[in-house]
Write a protein that holds these residues in place. Sequence first.
Motif, PDB file in Angstrom:
ATOM      1  N   PHE A  36       0.830  -1.205   0.000  1.00  0.00           N
ATOM      2  CA  PHE A  36       0.000   0.000   0.000  1.00  0.00           C
ATOM      3  C   PHE A  36       0.867   1.259   0.000  1.00  0.00           C
ATOM      4  O   PHE A  36       0.583   2.210  -0.751  1.00  0.00           O
ATOM      5  CB  PHE A  36      -0.970   0.029   1.181  1.00  0.00           C
ATOM      6  N   LEU A  37       1.903   1.288   0.824  1.00  0.00           N
ATOM      7  CA  LEU A  37       2.766   2.471   0.865  1.00  0.00           C
ATOM      8  C   LEU A  37       3.398   2.739  -0.504  1.00  0.00           C
ATOM      9  O   LEU A  37       3.626   3.889  -0.870  1.00  0.00           O
ATOM     10  CB  LEU A  37       3.837   2.326   1.947  1.00  0.00           C
ATOM     11  N   ASP A  38       3.647   1.674  -1.265  1.00  0.00           N
ATOM     12  CA  ASP A  38       4.174   1.846  -2.623  1.00  0.00           C
ATOM     13  C   ASP A  38       3.176   2.577  -3.533  1.00  0.00           C
ATOM     14  O   ASP A  38       3.570   3.143  -4.550  1.00  0.00           O
ATOM     15  CB  ASP A  38       4.522   0.495  -3.252  1.00  0.00           C
ATOM     16  N   LEU A  39       1.907   2.555  -3.180  1.00  0.00           N
ATOM     17  CA  LEU A  39       0.866   3.189  -3.983  1.00  0.00           C
ATOM     18  C   LEU A  39       0.492   4.588  -3.500  1.00  0.00           C
ATOM     19  O   LEU A  39      -0.272   5.290  -4.163  1.00  0.00           O
ATOM     20  CB  LEU A  39      -0.374   2.303  -4.011  1.00  0.00           C
ATOM     21  N   VAL A  40       1.008   4.983  -2.344  1.00  0.00           N
ATOM     22  CA  VAL A  40       0.761   6.345  -1.861  1.00  0.00           C
ATOM     23  C   VAL A  40       1.568   7.286  -2.753  1.00  0.00           C
ATOM     24  O   VAL A  40       2.749   7.044  -3.008  1.00  0.00           O
ATOM     25  CB  VAL A  40       1.173   6.489  -0.380  1.00  0.00           C
ATOM     26  N   PRO A  41       0.938   8.339  -3.250  1.00  0.00           N
ATOM     27  CA  PRO A  41       1.655   9.243  -4.154  1.00  0.00           C
ATOM     28  C   PRO A  41       2.916   9.847  -3.522  1.00  0.00           C
ATOM     29  O   PRO A  41       3.001   9.993  -2.300  1.00  0.00           O
ATOM     30  CB  PRO A  41       0.629  10.346  -4.433  1.00  0.00           C
ATOM     31  N   GLU A  42       3.855  10.194  -4.404  1.00  0.00           N
ATOM     32  CA  GLU A  42       5.071  10.863  -3.949  1.00  0.00           C
ATOM     33  C   GLU A  42       4.665  12.081  -3.128  1.00  0.00           C
ATOM     34  O   GLU A  42       3.782  12.837  -3.520  1.00  0.00           O
ATOM     35  CB  GLU A  42       5.888  11.289  -5.166  1.00  0.00           C
ATOM     36  N   ARG A  43       5.294  12.244  -1.972  1.00  0.00           N
ATOM     37  CA  ARG A  43       5.007  13.343  -1.042  1.00  0.00           C
ATOM     38  C   ARG A  43       3.593  13.258  -0.472  1.00  0.00           C
ATOM     39  O   ARG A  43       3.049  14.234   0.032  1.00  0.00           O
ATOM     40  CB  ARG A  43       5.285  14.701  -1.670  1.00  0.00           C
ATOM     41  N   GLY A  44       2.991  12.080  -0.528  1.00  0.00           N
ATOM     42  CA  GLY A  44       1.628  11.873  -0.035  1.00  0.00           C
ATOM     43  C   GLY A  44       1.470  12.012   1.462  1.00  0.00           C
ATOM     44  O   GLY A  44       0.347  12.138   1.955  1.00  0.00           O
ATOM     45  N   LEU A  45       2.580  12.021   2.196  1.00  0.00           N
ATOM     46  CA  LEU A  45       2.515  12.196   3.649  1.00  0.00           C
ATOM     47  C   LEU A  45       3.080  13.546   4.090  1.00  0.00           C
ATOM     48  O   LEU A  45       3.204  13.809   5.286  1.00  0.00           O
ATOM     49  CB  LEU A  45       3.239  11.052   4.361  1.00  0.00           C
ATOM     50  N   ALA A  46       3.397  14.394   3.138  1.00  0.00           N
ATOM     51  CA  ALA A  46       3.959  15.711   3.467  1.00  0.00           C
ATOM     52  C   ALA A  46       2.964  16.517   4.299  1.00  0.00           C
ATOM     53  O   ALA A  46       1.766  16.517   4.023  1.00  0.00           O
ATOM     54  CB  ALA A  46       4.317  16.467   2.190  1.00  0.00           C
TER      55      ALA A  46
END
Length: 185
Positions: free
Chosen positions: A89-99
């Motif tokens: 799942f974390l591989d599918l979170v967009p780049e900078r998705g947790l910024a």
Amino acid sequence: MAKIAVINGSPSLTSRLNAVIEYAERELREAGFEVDRINVAELPAEDLILTKFESEHIVKANGIVAEADAVIVASPVYKASYTGVLKTFLDLVPERGLAGKTILPLFIGGSLAHLLTIDYALKPVLSVLGARHILAGIYTVDAQVARNDQGGLDIAPELLARLQSGIQEFKEEIQLRETQKSVKD
């Protein structure tokens, strides 16, 4: 009030980790936070394994993360790391998705031997996703969450105390960041 996304990386929906997650969710809701949970094991396996970014299920889950002000990342520890289900799942979170999000890791393992899994396995991946405000997290061992005769789960008092403290810190950090945002606006 702030929104919180809970990413449950357990492959089992009957995991002892669920007692820890449910406790955190209850405390946060009682404090007025809006809480949404993503049970990664309920997402279509094909979407996860084949990294189907456009899948309606993945888009919806990523939308929950995107709308959240803060994120709880929860996982059991297998083979000295978080689960493969969580990684897919974390591989599918967009780049900078947790910024810009406050992150609270909640991990459970068989022994204290894997206590540093949060620091050495999870935090580097969260950092790549843009997370900069990652709390120390709460690591517990299976023995602190016991199955009772009624089929439920009981959390040991020492773990309850650590959960209360960690969740209080999480709430305070979220509120601090919300205050800082409103001052900037």
